[in-house]
Design a protein around this motif. Structure first.
Motif: not given
Length: 414
Positions: A102-112, A161-168, A209-218
């Motif tokens: 996940a750390q190699q992803a270009p954005t926090p959303q892509a990481s999630l 821990q992941f969401l707090e450190q590397a998540g969107p 994609t729907g999951l990331v939209t729900l959890l990764g974008s305020p």
């Protein structure tokens, strides 16, 4: 018995005392070994078949111990289930591996999305176990449900821990977001394992994609999905060499490898395949996979492997003397996904190039398209959505263009 000799005699004979300790230790080692074997066997069968379809006799047979030993150590199947849950590997190792990716992803959303995709793949490999574990939970003793709760809490802690450190950024606290993420991923796994054509989402990527939209974008804005992985179909000489290696291993391995390339069978599907799903006569040769039927090709990348009535699969079935319902098995239980993957790696070891079993289905999909099958019909046969097949259509066109160019080069000009 020897270790029950009178105490006075044992004290007067130090050599006997040493023998007594040695025999006692051997007994303890044997008991521990039997217990570990039973836990390992139960884990494999629960993951492959689910809990309800696994019997204590099957577990004992796979562990190569007497069924009475199982009852003496665990009382019943649910006592063994408790031990499996308590001894299951921690989520920590998987979490660390997913974090690195996940750390190699270009954005926090892509990481999630990468993290969720990796967790989902892990759950899908044990979908029968997940479905059975949750669907039958009301039958378990309280201690089993408590152990399951502790395991879920442990996994949730790592996800938090992941969401707090590397998540969107998200309007939800990490702990709550982790709980919702876990529920969505487990729910997806259970629904896909228990129902057909539910149409709750388009495909796996749409769900993520729907999951990331729900959890990764305020703001609730739609996240652009990650680009699909490139198709890694295998060249014809490699496929022929893999099949030859499988044939040299034995008739079962040859039949298994044959179905993976001739019908696009995934390891998870091969592990669940039954003899009753094989339909064959002089005019057709098909396999029922879930709710769909798939033709079993006689030709694989330009080489023919038998006929409708005589091929690696029919020869394997005719050679069997058992009455087991499984297509592929070991010690009277179906091969697990892990065992199939291990066999694949033994067949492909001489190639000196790392490959994955899923590349067999990728190779099959590209070949079917090159033979003229439409993407719509391949979607029906493969169980994949048309959008998911777009990279395969592009790959088939690329290979067709190369073949046409080679053909033109070989023609003599007048």
């Amino acid at each position: 018995m020897l270790w029950q000799a009178p105490l006075a005699y044992r004290k007067s004979n130090s050599r006997f005392g040493k023998m007594q300790v040695s025999l006692a230790n051997l007994l303890l080692i044997s008991m521990a070994s039997s217990r570990e074997k039973l836990i390992q066997a139960a884990s494999e069968l629960f993951i492959t078949q689910g809990i309800s379809h696994t019997t204590t006799r099957q577990i004992a047979n796979l562990a190569e111990v007497n069924e009475a030993t199982l009852f003496r150590n665990f009382s019943n199947k649910y006592g063994l289930l408790l031990a499996v849950i308590q001894n299951a590997p921690s989520f920590h190792a998987l979490h660390e591996s997913l974090i690195q990716q996940a750390q190699q992803a270009p954005t926090p959303q892509a990481s999630l999305q990468l993290y969720a995709s990796g967790t989902l793949q892990w759950l899908e490999q044990a979908s029968n176990f997940v479905r059975s574990l949750i669907g039958e939970a009301d039958q378990y003793p309280a201690e089993s449900r408590q152990a399951l709760g502790h395991r879920l809490s442990d996994a949730n802690h790592h996800i938090s821990q992941f969401l707090e450190q590397a998540g969107p950024d998200s309007p939800l606290p990490p702990g709550m977001g982790a709980g919702i993420l876990s529920a969505l991923l487990v729910g997806y796994t259970v629904i896909n394992a228990t129902s057909e054509e539910h149409r709750l989402w388009g495909d796996r990527e749409d769900f993520l994609t729907g999951l990331v939209t729900l959890l990764g974008s305020p703001s609730g804005e739609r996240i652009t999905p990650l680009p699909p992985q490139p198709v890694a179909d295998l060249p014809a000489p490699w496929v022929q060499q893999i099949l030859q290696q499988a044939k040299a291993t034995g008739p079962q391995d040859y039949a298994l490898a044959y179905l993976m390339f001739a019908a696009g069978l995934l390891p998870e599907e091969a592990a669940q395949a039954r003899q009753s799903q094989h339909l064959s006569d002089k005019a057709q040769h098909t396999l029922r996979v879930g709710s769909r039927q798939v033709p079993i090709n006689q030709w694989i990348l330009g080489k023919r492997y038998g006929s409708y009535v005589s091929n690696p699969l029919t020869k394997w079935l005719k050679s069997r003397k058992d009455e087991l319902p499984f297509l592929f098995f070991k010690d009277d239980v179906p091969l697990s996904v892990r065992e199939i993957q291990q066999r694949w790696h033994s067949w492909t070891e001489p190639l000196s190039v790392p490959t994955q079993p899923r590349q067999a289905k990728q190779t099959w999909c590209v070949e079917m398209l090159m033979r003229g099958l439409t993407a719509e019909n391949l979607s029906i046969l493969s169980g994949w959505d048309i959008e998911q097949l777009d990279p395969y259509v592009d790959r088939a066109r690329e290979k067709a263009a190369l073949e046409e160019a080679r053909s033109l080069d070989q023609k003599r000009t007048g």
